[in-house]
Design an enzyme around this catalytic site. Sequence first.
Site, short mmCIF file in Angstrom:
data_model
loop_
_atom_site.label_atom_id
_atom_site.label_comp_id
_atom_site.label_asym_id
_atom_site.label_seq_id
_atom_site.Cartn_x
_atom_site.Cartn_y
_atom_site.Cartn_z
N LYS A 108 36.26 -24.45 0.04
CA LYS A 108 36.53 -23.47 -1.01
C LYS A 108 37.90 -22.85 -0.80
O LYS A 108 38.18 -22.44 0.33
CB LYS A 108 35.46 -22.40 -0.95
N LYS B 79 36.48 -22.07 4.26
CA LYS B 79 36.78 -21.11 3.20
C LYS B 79 38.12 -20.48 3.52
O LYS B 79 38.29 -19.85 4.57
CB LYS B 79 35.69 -20.04 3.12
C1 PBG Z 1 32.20 -13.32 -1.23
C2 PBG Z 1 32.61 -14.46 -2.07
C3 PBG Z 1 33.84 -14.65 -2.72
C4 PBG Z 1 33.68 -15.78 -3.52
C5 PBG Z 1 32.39 -16.26 -3.32
N1 PBG Z 1 31.74 -15.44 -2.39
C6 PBG Z 1 35.08 -13.84 -2.74
C7 PBG Z 1 35.81 -13.56 -1.51
O1 PBG Z 1 35.58 -14.12 -0.43
O2 PBG Z 1 36.67 -12.68 -1.59
C8 PBG Z 1 34.73 -16.30 -4.46
C9 PBG Z 1 34.25 -17.07 -5.62
C10 PBG Z 1 35.24 -17.28 -6.71
O3 PBG Z 1 36.42 -16.86 -6.64
O4 PBG Z 1 34.85 -17.88 -7.70
N2 PBG Z 1 32.29 -13.44 0.11
#
Ligand code: PBG
Length: 322
Positions: free
Chosen positions: A247, A194
Amino acid sequence: MIRRPRRNRKSQAIRNMVEETRLSVKDFIFPMFLIDGVNQKVEVASMPGIYRYSLDLMLKEIEACVNLGIMAFDIFPAYPESKKDKQATESHNPDTFYLRAIHKIKTTFPEVVVMTDVAMDPYSSDGHDGLVENGKILNDQTLEILGKMSLAQAQAGADILGPSDMMDGRVGFIRNVLDENGYTDVSIMSYTAKYASAFYGPFRDALDSAPKSGDKKTYQMDPANYYEALIEADLDTEEGADFLMVKPALAYLDVIRLLKDNSNLPIAAYNVSGEYAMIKASAQRGWLDGERAMLESLLSIKRAGANVILSYFAKEFALLGK
Ligand code: PBG
């Protein structure tokens, strides 16, 4: 010329035969935003066509999606500031609306897969995925909170937990908590690679979950890094993850391919909010064909090696009946 690749492109029927990648509604998990209350359906300003639903309307929306063949949903609750604190206590309060909602969704649609997010940000007054002390995100203290949150989500009936927090050791920690409490069947889809991305902007609008100070670069990965994703993948695998996720998806297709080629676990990719918003915004201006851009992006994610795609386009894709 003996070899003419164009012969295999000469008609739609031939193109269909030689098509290497095919999207199916079965590939998708549909992320949905949940709010408290009744009869609420509020569009996310930066995500046209995506809404925050109260449970009653979410149940109707899930039913409509199930009728289109979508069988998996990732539920993200939005909490008002008044419910947030430093410890993200609301995330494991047994009476809180999102845990009741998960339970209701699972009892109404037992055949549906319900996934949940494990991270502190929607419930944290600091807006970070972990516990903040003097501007630092504390890793091991955060694990204790993630463990409580995971157990509460499993008790509510979640099928798959999605740790999105990027704390070290969280997959093993959560696996252990689940197993010790008899939830050996609850799966973990780890947000393995991520990245600290600009493409989460609209999601943070949807949940009002942006960090109050600082950024997420001490826990989310540096977009410059590729091989580091293998370190995360090895750890998540050893710690018991059932799926590995990359991601965002589109700016990280190389990382999807990397994990696919180096792991026997199913690979998921999260086609995030900013990727959705870009296509919607340009389509609204008539700058590109939204449907074709959607299909091409989703196809590229699968072609790169994703077995599972989390996408806000899931319903729109399903409506095409492909
Ligand atoms: C929370 C989380 C996020 C997303 C999914 N879970 C945001 C972040 O890490 O700031 C992002 C999903 C998206 O942008 O569609 N931890």
